[in-house]
Design an enzyme around this catalytic site. Structure first.
Site, mmCIF file in Angstrom:
data_model
loop_
_atom_site.group_PDB
_atom_site.id
_atom_site.type_symbol
_atom_site.label_atom_id
_atom_site.label_comp_id
_atom_site.label_asym_id
_atom_site.label_seq_id
_atom_site.Cartn_x
_atom_site.Cartn_y
_atom_site.Cartn_z
ATOM 1 C CG HIS A 145 -1.700 1.238 1.428
ATOM 2 N ND1 HIS A 145 -3.011 1.356 1.006
ATOM 3 C CD2 HIS A 145 -1.381 2.420 1.996
ATOM 4 C CE1 HIS A 145 -3.451 2.567 1.313
ATOM 5 N NE2 HIS A 145 -2.481 3.235 1.916
ATOM 6 C CD GLU A 146 2.241 3.631 3.688
ATOM 7 O OE1 GLU A 146 2.555 4.664 3.053
ATOM 8 O OE2 GLU A 146 1.298 3.613 4.482
ATOM 9 C CD GLU A 156 -4.683 6.652 2.346
ATOM 10 O OE1 GLU A 156 -4.412 5.450 2.199
ATOM 11 O OE2 GLU A 156 -3.912 7.456 2.880
#
Length: 218
Positions: free
Chosen positions: A95-96, A153
């Protein structure tokens, strides 16, 4: 996927270096081995030209992780108590990394005039440590993901599950991770939630995307 501008990457690296100077690096060999094991499976499947990914483990009890332009990723030891399997940890790291490959930091900087002004000045003072120290925190706040939009996100969630699948992890573990985060949201919850808010809508969107992610599984 195109990397962020050189000035933004430099600002991200400087912000990361400053964090490393002010936050103790973990000497826990098990924690470091675990993060490196997962990172080494993810790095080959994340193609971002000119990026030398670097992962660091910080001795911090808050359950948090972050990534900055330039491919620097930080993981707090506290996060490893929430992401209890390698697959769940892969969900966080992927995700990062997706925030970086999607160039989210630069998009947020360009959408914020105050930050954009600081970024423009930064290019002229990269060789001036005193000037850089005044400006880098402005860019660093964005680079550390403090103001990513809901859409960004969600995009990082989806791209991250594709990275997971390509690295041989089960994308379903991303859903497990976010459910664990949500379950701990009472009483303040993990620090990660302050920058990565969990909602039923977000989990549902991720669940709906799983078939596409699983199609990428190796």
């Amino acid at each position: 996927m195109a990397p962020a501008s050189q000035s933004i990457q430099n600002a991200g690296r400087e912000a990361f270096s400053e964090h490393r100077r002010t936050t103790p690096v973990s000497r826990d060999s098990y924690a470091r081995a675990r993060v490196n094991r997962v990172a080494n499976r993810l790095k080959p499947v994340v193609n971002l030209p000119g990026t030398n990914w670097e992962f660091e483990v910080f001795n911090d009890s808050s359950a948090n992780a972050f990534a900055v332009p330039g491919g620097k990723v930080g993981v707090n030891t506290g996060l490893l108590k929430v992401a209890v399997t390698d697959g769940q940890l892969a969900a966080v790291l992927a995700h990062e990394m997706a925030h970086v490959t999607s160039n989210h930091a630069q998009a947020r900087i360009q959408n914020n005039q105050a930050i954009a002004a600081g970024s423009a000045i930064l290019g002229a003072v990269l060789g001036n440590q005193s000037g850089l120290g005044q400006i880098a925190p402005k860019v660093g706040n964005i680079a550390f993901g403090l103001t990513f939009s809901r859409a960004q996100e969600l995009e990082a969630d989806k791209v991250g599950t594709i990275f997971m699948a390509r690295a041989g992890y089960r994308p379903e573990e991303a859903v497990d991770l976010w459910k664990r985060m949500a379950a701990q949201s009472g009483g303040g919850g993990p620090e990660f939630l302050s920058t990565h808010p969990v909602s039923t809508t977000r989990i549902k969107a991720l669940q709906e995307f799983l078939p596409q992610a699983k199609a990428q599984q190796r």
